[in-house]
Design a protein around this motif. Sequence first.
Motif, PDB file in Angstrom:
ATOM      1  N   GLN A 125       0.724  -1.117  -0.029  1.00 34.60           N
ATOM      2  CA  GLN A 125      -0.041   0.023  -0.137  1.00 34.60           C
ATOM      3  C   GLN A 125       0.896   1.080   0.138  1.00 34.60           C
ATOM      4  O   GLN A 125       0.446   2.246  -0.677  1.00 34.60           O
ATOM      5  N   ASN A 126       2.114   1.194   0.593  1.00 30.05           N
ATOM      6  CA  ASN A 126       2.871   2.514   0.552  1.00 30.05           C
ATOM      7  C   ASN A 126       3.476   2.609  -0.494  1.00 30.05           C
ATOM      8  O   ASN A 126       3.813   3.703  -0.908  1.00 30.05           O
ATOM      9  N   ALA A 127       4.024   1.548  -1.310  1.00 29.45           N
ATOM     10  CA  ALA A 127       4.472   1.563  -2.462  1.00 29.45           C
ATOM     11  C   ALA A 127       3.661   2.393  -3.544  1.00 29.45           C
ATOM     12  O   ALA A 127       4.123   2.804  -4.413  1.00 29.45           O
ATOM     13  N   LYS A 128       2.264   2.132  -3.251  1.00 31.42           N
ATOM     14  CA  LYS A 128       1.376   2.740  -4.392  1.00 31.42           C
ATOM     15  C   LYS A 128       1.300   4.306  -4.223  1.00 31.42           C
ATOM     16  O   LYS A 128       0.790   4.908  -5.187  1.00 31.42           O
ATOM     17  N   ASN A 129       1.606   4.902  -2.974  1.00 29.64           N
ATOM     18  CA  ASN A 129       1.320   6.121  -2.609  1.00 29.64           C
ATOM     19  C   ASN A 129       2.704   7.007  -2.803  1.00 29.64           C
ATOM     20  O   ASN A 129       2.614   8.223  -2.597  1.00 29.64           O
ATOM     21  N   ILE A 130       3.918   6.241  -3.023  1.00 26.74           N
ATOM     22  CA  ILE A 130       5.048   7.189  -3.134  1.00 26.74           C
ATOM     23  C   ILE A 130       5.780   6.900  -4.512  1.00 26.74           C
ATOM     24  O   ILE A 130       5.594   5.696  -5.000  1.00 26.74           O
ATOM     25  N   GLY A 131       6.681   7.523  -4.844  1.00 24.87           N
ATOM     26  CA  GLY A 131       7.715   7.460  -5.924  1.00 24.87           C
ATOM     27  C   GLY A 131       8.938   7.697  -5.392  1.00 24.87           C
ATOM     28  O   GLY A 131       8.967   8.792  -4.502  1.00 24.87           O
TER      29      GLY A 131
END
Length: 333
Positions: free
Chosen positions: A92-98
């Motif tokens: 879920q975190n990976a989907k929110n950050i770049g």
Amino acid sequence: MIEAIDLTKEFKTPLKKPGLAGAVRHLFHGEYKKKLAVDHVNFSIEPGEAVAYIGPNGAGKSTTIKMLTGILKPTSGEVRIDGIDPQKNRIQNAKNIGVVFGQRTQLWWDIPIEESFILLKNIYEIPDSVYRENLTLFHEIFGLSEFIGQPARRLSLGQRMRADLAAALLHNPSTIFLDEPTIGLDIVTKESMRELIQRINRERGVTVILTSHDLKDVENICRRIVVIDKGQILCDKQIDQLTQEYSMNRGIKITLSQGAPELPELLKTQKGISHVSMENASTLSIDFSPELHTAFDIVKEVNSHAQIQDFQLTEPSIEHMIEVIYRSGEVVQ
């Protein structure tokens, strides 16, 4: 919102004697040296902010970024990215950050950039409409059309960095972490990258966390600075506030209608004026204390001796202010 709460990271380095005997001894009686890389760091970053996280080599900034992105697990303390613990909710975190690391790429080395983008689309489960919309936008702002059909290994460093930034934004992250995004780039490409980062922050409201040794990146992109050294926060301020607090002197350049070679010696005698010089036959450069003089005072004094054609105020550089912070070495409580 991004929150670091008493964030701490400690590394253990093995201590062993050289040779086979040393290796065998360490295997059964291992000794380690502890190094505190990040020491109870606290800060919060609001959505849409552009924040510079800077410090000298070994200060703890890259370690902090890796904990914020979920790459490293903190020894103690907490991280929250939009309420998510990056360690416990990695997907879920990976989907929110770049994330963009200047020395590494997330692109596949031997396939065309457009195919790397398609793979990322599938990994992040990006809807077709969002993917097409973003690709159209990135063609415009990143100039992808000139190299999107080429594999990453054939790109120049500037092209690869643009492609990496586009890849990091393809899934519409709310936050992007940039670790030395302009390292190794030429001056023209650096300016282009800075403009691109400014634009995504301004137009898309993407939160930007930047680490860089190039203070031009900080001046052009960020409005807030967090300074870390030896694992501890030394300063966390808006750049405007920093300018007011750490500007020991301000400068003014005055263009005279005609030369006045006697002026520097006359002005040097006044209290609060630290430097006076003639840059050329008609341009006077003056550094003064804002506590003792206003710019109007300086202009008025010069005008009493010579006719002024034009003048320009100059503020202290970010570099100067950072040097003052490092020298003070005071930790933010």
